[in-house]
Scaffold this active site. Structure first.
Site, mmCIF file in Angstrom:
data_model
loop_
_atom_site.group_PDB
_atom_site.id
_atom_site.type_symbol
_atom_site.label_atom_id
_atom_site.label_comp_id
_atom_site.label_asym_id
_atom_site.label_seq_id
_atom_site.Cartn_x
_atom_site.Cartn_y
_atom_site.Cartn_z
ATOM 1 N N HIS A 71 0.824 -1.209 0.000
ATOM 2 C CA HIS A 71 0.000 0.000 0.000
ATOM 3 C C HIS A 71 0.861 1.264 0.000
ATOM 4 O O HIS A 71 0.355 2.365 -0.153
ATOM 5 C CB HIS A 71 -0.911 -0.006 1.242
ATOM 6 C CG HIS A 71 -1.925 1.091 1.258
ATOM 7 N ND1 HIS A 71 -1.745 2.275 1.960
ATOM 8 C CD2 HIS A 71 -3.148 1.198 0.663
ATOM 9 C CE1 HIS A 71 -2.804 3.041 1.812
ATOM 10 N NE2 HIS A 71 -3.674 2.428 1.025
ATOM 11 N N LYS B 167 3.622 4.352 -0.752
ATOM 12 C CA LYS B 167 3.870 5.258 -1.868
ATOM 13 C C LYS B 167 5.202 5.954 -1.609
ATOM 14 O O LYS B 167 5.275 6.888 -0.810
ATOM 15 C CB LYS B 167 2.756 6.314 -1.978
ATOM 16 C CG LYS B 167 1.324 5.742 -1.959
ATOM 17 C CD LYS B 167 0.693 5.917 -0.632
ATOM 18 C CE LYS B 167 -0.776 5.533 -0.570
ATOM 19 N NZ LYS B 167 -1.213 4.336 -1.189
ATOM 20 N N ASP C 235 17.448 9.097 -8.369
ATOM 21 C CA ASP C 235 18.842 9.328 -7.981
ATOM 22 C C ASP C 235 18.900 9.457 -6.457
ATOM 23 O O ASP C 235 18.619 8.502 -5.756
ATOM 24 C CB ASP C 235 19.421 10.549 -8.700
ATOM 25 C CG ASP C 235 19.505 10.346 -10.213
ATOM 26 O OD1 ASP C 235 19.420 9.183 -10.651
ATOM 27 O OD2 ASP C 235 19.633 11.341 -10.936
#
Length: 392
Positions: free
Chosen positions: A296, A298, A303
């Site tokens: 779930h 995010k 870089d």
């Protein structure tokens, strides 16, 4: 005239230095840390969440918030009008009796039905103007290993100390003033001195926060030269995001997507997003589906630039959700996030283009069906977008 892809997008908040960060992976880390921060509050607590469901996790937070309010701490709680419906009447009364102030973002209403899809998807806990937590958690037992055990959802929260905490408070305050009918003024945060720590920036604005997150993400991808590693729980990418990923591959960037596998709470969304796999794989994008449990979280690594927050970077985020992420410019945190990615890649199914082409007809049908439904919903959303803006 074309926009310069390397230009940094304008957002509501500038880049700031002087931060300390801590990456909190899974509920066994972030739930105790957040509850402890509430218990240690002296002046005020701000809590903004999308999803609340009664259970052990919600009970723990409500009890901690009530104790804080009873000890004289000012407690302000802003829940989404749809996602927060799971807060029981008993918990609402307990908070009110303790002196906590509770408000709901865009409550469901027949006379404002056109705005029913406009939701507050941000996740924020802020204490005393000194510490903030953001990420993708909800106040539900799905994130609580004490209830779900090894099946608890894989999630990440970021603990933030430094100047950006004041920016998070400004975001909260703008929404609070609009949706709390009898809102009392929020306490002023303390002055924060730049201690020369890691850099950071709040990705959000006072209007439609999903667009600010998306614009900053696309810009960071355009600047990337070595890697773009993206983890998201709901992958239905916009054309602009797909184009940014493919262009990065052509520049020689290592582009990897960490996405949910068979464990998901919204199978139709999973199938709708998978219809893009073929073209991305043929373009050189690497796709990993996380196998142990529902992913779930995010988080993004471009870089050494990282982003953690509420945004899934999908069509829904761009059109309907109020979102905010914390961008981080700190090599130590980038290293921690890279190690987390590596651990999750090792527990994932890595799709190859030839294997994806060999998938069965039933899978193709579900991609066609739910993908078509997603396209229809987006067209419907575009039709009402201008009218919604005028009614907000």
């Amino acid at each position: 005239m074309r926009a310069n892809p390397l230009r940094r997008p304008r957002t509501a908040f500038p880049e700031r230095a002087g931060h300390r960060y801590e990456l909190l992976v899974d509920g066994e880390r972030f739930l105790p840390a957040m509850l402890q921060a509430i218990e240690a509050a002296h002046r005020y607590v701000l809590l903004e969440l999308y999803l609340v469901e009664d259970g052990h996790c919600a009970g723990s937070f409500v009890n901690a918030l009530c104790r804080a309010a009873q000890q004289g701490v000012a407690v302000f709680i802003l829940l989404d009008g749809y996602g927060g419906r799971g807060l029981s009447e008993a918990h609402r009364q307990a908070l009110a009796a303790a002196g906590a102030q509770l408000a709901f973002f865009n409550p469901l209403s027949l006379h404002r039905w056109r705005l029913s899809l406009w939701r507050d998807h941000r996740k924020l806990l802020l204490v005393d103007g000194e510490i903030a937590f953001t990420g993708g958690m909800g106040m539900t037992d799905d994130f609580d290993p004490a209830v779900r055990g090894e099946a608890a959802w894989h999630e990440v929260m970021l603990e933030i100390r430094g100047p950006c905490v004041q920016d998070w408070q400004k975001l909260f305050e703008a929404a609070w003033r609009r949706w709390c009918a009898d809102a009392r003024p929020l306490p002023s945060p303390p002055c924060t001195i730049d201690s020369g720590g890691g850099g950071g920036q709040v990705l959000g604005d006072f209007g439609h926060g999903g667009r600010a997150v998306m614009a900053s993400t696309i810009a960071a991808m355009g600047r990337s030269r070595s890697r773009i590693w993206l983890a998201t729980g709901y992958f239905v990418p916009t054309r602009r995001l797909r184009r940014a990923l493919v262009r990065a591959v052509r520049r020689g960037v290592d582009v990897r997507l960490l996405l949910p596998g068979p464990h998901t709470d919204h199978p139709p969304v999973w199938h709708a997003g998978r219809r893009f796999y073929g073209r991305l794989l043929r373009s050189g994008v690497k796709i990993y589906e996380y196998q142990p449990r529902f992913l779930h979280a995010k988080f993004l690594l471009c870089d050494q630039w990282t982003s953690v927050g509420s945004s899934n970077l999908d069509h829904w985020t761009l059109r309907w959700n109020l979102e905010a992420n914390q961008a981080v410019m700190d090599e130590t945190l980038a290293g921690e996030l890279a190690r987390l990615f590596e651990q999750d890649f090792a527990q994932s199914l890595a799709w190859q283009a030839e294997d994806w082409r060999a998938r069965g007809r039933w899978q193709r049908f579900k991609e066609w069906l739910f993908g078509g439904l997603d396209d229809w919903l987006m067209q419907l959303g575009d039709r009402y977008a201008l009218r919604m803006e005028s009614e907000k």
